[in-house]
Design a protein around this motif. Structure first.
Motif, PDB file in Angstrom:
ATOM      1  N   ALA A  23       0.811  -1.011  -0.014  1.00 55.59           N
ATOM      2  CA  ALA A  23      -0.013  -0.072  -0.068  1.00 55.59           C
ATOM      3  C   ALA A  23       0.879   1.255  -0.024  1.00 55.59           C
ATOM      4  CB  ALA A  23      -0.869   0.026   1.242  1.00 55.59           C
ATOM      5  N   TRP A  49       2.289   1.819  -3.359  1.00 56.98           N
ATOM      6  CA  TRP A  49       1.166   2.111  -4.208  1.00 56.98           C
ATOM      7  C   TRP A  49       1.145   3.660  -4.310  1.00 56.98           C
ATOM      8  CZ3 TRP A  49      -3.424   4.145  -2.957  1.00 56.98           C
ATOM      9  CH2 TRP A  49      -4.603   4.395  -3.951  1.00 56.98           C
ATOM     10  N   LYS A  50       1.022   4.094  -3.120  1.00 57.90           N
ATOM     11  CA  LYS A  50       0.702   5.613  -2.732  1.00 57.90           C
ATOM     12  C   LYS A  50       2.112   6.542  -3.173  1.00 57.90           C
ATOM     13  CE  LYS A  50      -1.634   8.868  -1.453  1.00 57.90           C
ATOM     14  NZ  LYS A  50      -2.627   9.526  -2.391  1.00 57.90           N
ATOM     15  N   GLN A  87      -3.777  -0.086   4.714  1.00 59.14           N
ATOM     16  CA  GLN A  87      -4.535  -0.297   3.399  1.00 59.14           C
ATOM     17  C   GLN A  87      -5.879   0.419   3.204  1.00 59.14           C
ATOM     18  OE1 GLN A  87      -2.802  -2.306   5.227  1.00 59.14           O
ATOM     19  NE2 GLN A  87      -2.547  -4.490   4.233  1.00 59.14           N
ATOM     20  N   VAL A 117      -5.961   4.429   0.539  1.00 56.83           N
ATOM     21  CA  VAL A 117      -6.740   4.478  -0.615  1.00 56.83           C
ATOM     22  C   VAL A 117      -7.464   5.669  -0.379  1.00 56.83           C
ATOM     23  CG1 VAL A 117      -6.747   2.156  -1.117  1.00 56.83           C
ATOM     24  CG2 VAL A 117      -8.496   2.938   0.179  1.00 56.83           C
ATOM     25  N   SER A 143     -13.600   3.102   3.526  1.00 62.56           N
ATOM     26  CA  SER A 143     -12.898   2.055   2.948  1.00 62.56           C
ATOM     27  C   SER A 143     -13.098   0.715   3.605  1.00 62.56           C
ATOM     28  CB  SER A 143     -11.758   2.458   2.591  1.00 62.56           C
ATOM     29  OG  SER A 143     -11.121   3.048   3.601  1.00 62.56           O
ATOM     30  N   ASP A 184     -12.800   0.752  -7.823  1.00 70.79           N
ATOM     31  CA  ASP A 184     -12.713   1.279  -6.512  1.00 70.79           C
ATOM     32  C   ASP A 184     -12.385  -0.054  -5.625  1.00 70.79           C
ATOM     33  OD1 ASP A 184     -13.158   3.930  -6.747  1.00 70.79           O
ATOM     34  OD2 ASP A 184     -15.414   3.666  -6.562  1.00 70.79           O
ATOM     35  N   TRP A 209      -8.765  -2.295  -4.795  1.00 73.69           N
ATOM     36  CA  TRP A 209      -7.459  -2.425  -4.567  1.00 73.69           C
ATOM     37  C   TRP A 209      -7.070  -3.661  -4.046  1.00 73.69           C
ATOM     38  CZ3 TRP A 209     -10.161   1.750  -3.265  1.00 73.69           C
ATOM     39  CH2 TRP A 209     -10.041   2.853  -4.199  1.00 73.69           C
TER      40      TRP A 209
END
Length: 428
Positions: free
Chosen positions: A14, A17-18, A295, A299, A329, A360, A362
């Motif tokens: 995560a 990813w960011k 996580q 997002v 989320s 939406d 991941w």
């Protein structure tokens, strides 16, 4: 800039990813990474606790920023080692990370600074600890003082269970040296929540609330794990309660560490119990991002996380603000059958592409490997399937819809992630 992320779990996927979305990042590396991380970062085959190897790599490759995911290297002093060589690294130094590395230290620290936590005693002699719990007439929690991957806390309903927990931790050494000392504390009642914040040692910048699910089975049954799922925000933490948590817990903790010569920079995580009167109590402090709380939080985060991390390192966090997607989320952890006990590895994972095509949604990898174009299980917690929705019920529905598309032999996951929140908001 070149960025190195240390770790190989769902939290690190995560974070990668960011971080990969930052316009400032030209090259991204992850050590040791996992099968999924390899799709967005260069995998470096160096263990997360090999501080010398990581330092050598960072110097050789001219790494501009290192981000540490797991607690073990922080507690062992990776930040001190990197800073001594003039390298920029995000996370607390060894002395500050002791707030997670030693539960005995953390409890004494909270006592010194008036931070609300359960009454407790610490023991290095197992026989003395057993004698103490046999005299008690109420439920307690027995905790290994050192690092135990989130599994060293045992809730005991009576003295017999407490004695068994002490034997397991201190005599059978279920958690190794982490059990050389134990904390025995009164059991707190209420609803748990996670409160995580950035800090530069002065300013505290909170993230939205979240809630982890530690026990392996539905209904919070079975042994504790590293975490079987999480959601954000947690309705149990109201805006008024958030202000109290900052005022009574987070700010006093950062201020107290500074006063004791342990200035804290990085992410500070308070694991809380919210009692029936809406009072917050600290169960534990962690010196890093939560896993799996990162996580669902990441997002929802808008903007450049690298900018926030640099502000923490440089002591200018007060000039930074964060904005968040208002949509809830949810993250559901898909694990190997048998986890947190013994489990088999090497099971081929099916359905990933179908789940990842959903809007939406991941899929963050934790215990996976990638061979010959296919993904296989390689750990206890394998995937963190994360979804977002306009409402919490929608986020839960979407996440479980994605979960059901993924399968492998022996897969296990909880089917009740988010149910406490639904009950609280009256949507169950």
């Amino acid at each position: 800039m070149k960025v190195l992320v240390v770790g190989g779990g769902g939290r690190e996927h995560a974070l990668c990813w960011k971080i990969s979305q930052s316009p400032r990042v030209a090259e991204l590396y992850c050590a040791p990474g996992n099968g999924g991380i390899g799709r967005i970062a260069n995998i470096v085959e160096i263990g997360a606790e090999d501080i010398e190897g990581l330092l050598r790599f960072a110097k050789d490759r001219g790494i501009d920023l290192t981000v540490v995911g797991p607690e073990a290297p922080l507690v062992e002093g990776i930040v001190d080692a990197f800073e001594s060589e003039g390298l920029r690294i995000f996370g607390p130094r060894k002395a500050a990370a002791e707030i997670e590395g030693s539960k005995a230290f953390a409890k004494d620290f909270m006592s010194r600074h008036g931070i609300p936590t359960a009454p407790y005693r610490t023991f290095t002699d197992p026989w003395e600890a057993m004698q103490w719990v046999r005299a008690l007439k109420w439920p307690v929690v027995v905790k290994a003082s050192g690092l135990a991957a989130g599994k060293g806390s045992i809730v005991c309903e009576d003295e017999e269970q407490a004695v068994q927990a002490i034997e397991l931790i201190m005599l059978q050494k279920a958690f190794g040296e982490a059990g050389d000392q134990v904390v025995v504390e009164d059991r707190l009642w209420g609803e748990e929540a996670s409160f995580i914040a950035f800090t530069d040692g002065e300013t505290v910048l909170p993230m939205p609330s979240s809630q982890d699910h530690k026990p392996v089975f539905d209904g919070d049954r079975g042994p504790n794990t590293g975490g079987m799922g999480a959601y954000s925000p947690a309705p149990v933490i109201t805006p008024e309660l958030e202000e109290r948590i900052l005022r009574e817990i987070m700010i006093p903790a950062v201020k107290g560490l500074k006063e004791e010569g342990r200035p804290y920079k990085g992410v500070l995580y308070a694991g809380l119990m919210i009692d029936e009167d809406q009072n917050p109590w600290v169960l534990e402090f962690n010196c890093r991002f939560g896993d799996p709380e990162t996580q669902p939080l990441i997002v929802r985060m808008k903007g450049d996380i690298v900018r926030v991390m640099e502000a923490c390192i440089e002591g200018r966090l007060k000039s930074v603000s964060l904005s968040w997607d208002p949509r809830p989320s949810v993250c559901v952890v898909m694990a190997s059958g048998g986890y947190p006990g013994p489990y088999e590895k090497g099971k081929e994972i099916h359905g990933l592409e179908e789940a990842e095509r959903m809007a939406d949604v991941w899929v963050f990898h934790a215990g996976t490997s990638f061979r010959n174009g296919r993904f296989f299980t390689s750990g206890g917690r394998v995937l963190g399937v994360t979804g977002m929705g306009e409402s919490l019920p929608e986020a839960i529905r979407r996440t479980y819809e994605a979960v059901k598309k993924i399968h492998w032999e022996g897969v296990h996951y909880r089917r009740d992630i988010g149910q406490k929140a639904l009950k609280r908001i009256g949507a169950a």
